[in-house]
Design an enzyme around this catalytic site. Structure first.
Site, PDB file in Angstrom:
ATOM      1  N   GLU A 130       0.594  -1.110  -0.131  1.00 49.98           N
ATOM      2  CA  GLU A 130       0.405   0.560   0.176  1.00 49.98           C
ATOM      3  C   GLU A 130       0.928   1.277  -0.157  1.00 49.98           C
ATOM      4  O   GLU A 130       0.190   2.582  -0.738  1.00 49.98           O
ATOM      5  CB  GLU A 130      -1.110  -0.026   0.849  1.00 49.98           C
ATOM      6  CG  GLU A 130      -1.744  -1.190   1.103  1.00 49.98           C
ATOM      7  CD  GLU A 130      -2.382  -0.509   0.067  1.00 49.98           C
ATOM      8  OE1 GLU A 130      -3.151   0.611  -0.028  1.00 49.98           O
ATOM      9  OE2 GLU A 130      -4.484  -1.828  -0.238  1.00 49.98           O
ATOM     10  N   SER A 401     -48.465 -18.637  40.333  1.00 45.32           N
ATOM     11  CA  SER A 401     -49.168 -19.279  40.572  1.00 45.32           C
ATOM     12  C   SER A 401     -47.652 -20.760  39.964  1.00 45.32           C
ATOM     13  O   SER A 401     -48.477 -21.874  40.197  1.00 45.32           O
ATOM     14  CB  SER A 401     -49.316 -19.577  38.900  1.00 45.32           C
ATOM     15  OG  SER A 401     -50.129 -18.311  38.695  1.00 45.32           O
TER      16      SER A 401
END
Length: 432
Positions: A130, A401
């Site tokens: 690069e 419950s």
């Protein structure tokens, strides 16, 4: 002379026609041919000299600008006036023992790491392909600009760019610079690159670049790329693997190793050649590396999830607390109280009791009463069926419950007959 003689001897009576050929169709021989060759050679040298002067003039102009214009260019922009674009990264969730549960992917799949956590081959390969003069220039490579111009002129096409790693980083970090191909944008980009090079160390610039750049297949940064293509961390990449990754940013789709393996291998070898040419590799190591096949090992780090019900619960809680944008880009490291061993025991307890295919779905949530820490959260649907519904967290069952089972069990133990009793599910009003 007859017309035939005139044509044979030529208009000048020298036995050649007007275009320098003999009447018998052969090229000129003898002194005249040597004179023509010398004239062509002189013309070629003149053209070559003109081109050389033009290139030298361009180089001189660029060099003069480098000496006298860089200071003026630096004054044409203000690095502090631009706010860098936030680089988001994935968030990760872990169990109480530190084991990995899953990743909350960001829009850009990225995991930031320090340059010391990367394989040394990555930096060498990236610089070689690069920006080979990365450690020598000050953010803008004037020599590289001239070299790219010459190569593009020779190829009659854009085959090489003059942008440095620093310029590419600026282009992606400071989006207001723009992406249009105008001189003003390029000058602003160059100005910011000079400022960034002066403000940051070379290692920091290279680290930021390799954490930011796109490597294809939704992988941003070298760590995500290493996990995506090789199922390993960037620190463990070999020379050949690092070279392949370094070659991807130029054209991630074209060099995609999953779909274009030959193109990816050729690009990898191009990077290895650049490393040899810049001295990062010896000739022997280069020849050894290019003979290695391209070996991929697709990773699932960013897609695989352990304990999906609990993981989804944690993700929802994080989003509720901090917002989706922050959770998906903030790079969070979330350590939960869930214990994988308790998870296995809870799942086994359900499966040992509810093992028939038509048994109901069930869930277990185990909480440490001392501090409210969730130690286990399991939801099981018998028969091997999978459900997106987390019965433990999304069922919204009333906690009271759950006690009915114990009350009924105790009643039966004391001799009550469930068939002799009934319960009317209706509103009940009581007035003392």
């Amino acid at each position: 002379m007859t017309g035939g003689d005139g044509q044979r001897n030529g208009p000048n009576g020298n036995g050649r026609n007007g275009n320098g050929w003999n009447g018998n169709g052969r090229r000129p021989t003898g002194p005249r041919r040597r004179r023509q060759a010398r004239r062509k050679s002189r013309a070629g040298r003149i053209v070559a000299a003109a081109v050389a002067v033009l290139l030298l003039g361009t180089a001189a102009a660029v060099t003069a600008f480098a000496v006298t214009g860089a200071a003026a260019l630096r004054d044409s922009c203000d690095l502090a006036s631009l706010k860098p674009v936030a680089i988001g990264e994935n968030s990760f969730v872990y169990a109480a023992d530190g084991s990995f549960l899953g990743a909350i992917p960001a829009e850009n799949n990225r995991q930031l790491i320090r340059i010391g956590e990367m394989s040394p081959w990555l930096a060498k390969a990236t610089v070689a392909i690069e920006d080979r003069r990365f450690y020598e220039h000050e953010g803008v490579d004037y020599e590289g600009i001239v070299r790219a111009a010459v190569e593009n002129w020779r190829a009659k096409d854009v085959v090489e760019g003059g942008s440095t790693v620093t310029q590419q980083l600026v282009r992606n970090l400071y989006r207001p610079v723009g992406t249009d191909r105008t001189l003003s944008r390029k000058l602003k980009e160059a100005c910011l690159a000079l400022k960034l090079d002066a403000a940051w160390s070379k290692e920091r610039i290279l680290e930021a670049y390799m954490n930011q750049v796109y490597y294809g297949n939704r992988a941003y940064g070298v760590e995500a790329a290493a996990q995506t293509y090789f199922s390993k961390s960037a620190a463990k990449l070999t020379l050949e693997e690092a070279a392949m990754l370094a070659g991807l940013p130029q054209a991630p789709s074209f060099f995609d190793p999953f779909s274009r393996e030959q193109a990816a291998a050729a690009r990898r070898n191009e990077v290895l050649k650049a490393m040899r040419d810049t001295g990062a590799l010896t000739e022997a190591r280069y020849r050894e590396a290019i003979r290695e096949p391209l070996v991929l090992n697709p990773g699932s780090l960013y897609t695989a999830i352990r304990e999906p019900y609990f993981f989804s619960y944690v993700r929802d809680q994080l989003i509720q607390q901090y917002g989706a944008s922050y959770v998906q880009t903030g790079g969070l490291r979330v350590y939960t109280t869930i214990d994988p061993r308790f998870q296995r025991l809870a799942a086994e307890a359900i499966k040992e009791t509810l093992y028939e295919p038509d048994d109901p779905s069930s869930a277990i949530v185990s909480i440490n009463p001392a501090n409210g820490a969730i130690r286990a959260m399991v939801s099981v649907t018998p028969g091997g069926r999978r459900s997106q519904f987390n019965l433990a967290a999304q069922g919204k069952r009333q906690a009271g419950s759950t006690f009915k089972v114990y009350a009924l069990t105790e009643a039966i133990r004391r001799g009550a007959n469930p068939d002799s009793t009934f319960y009317l599910s209706a509103p009940f009003y009581y007035r003392p």
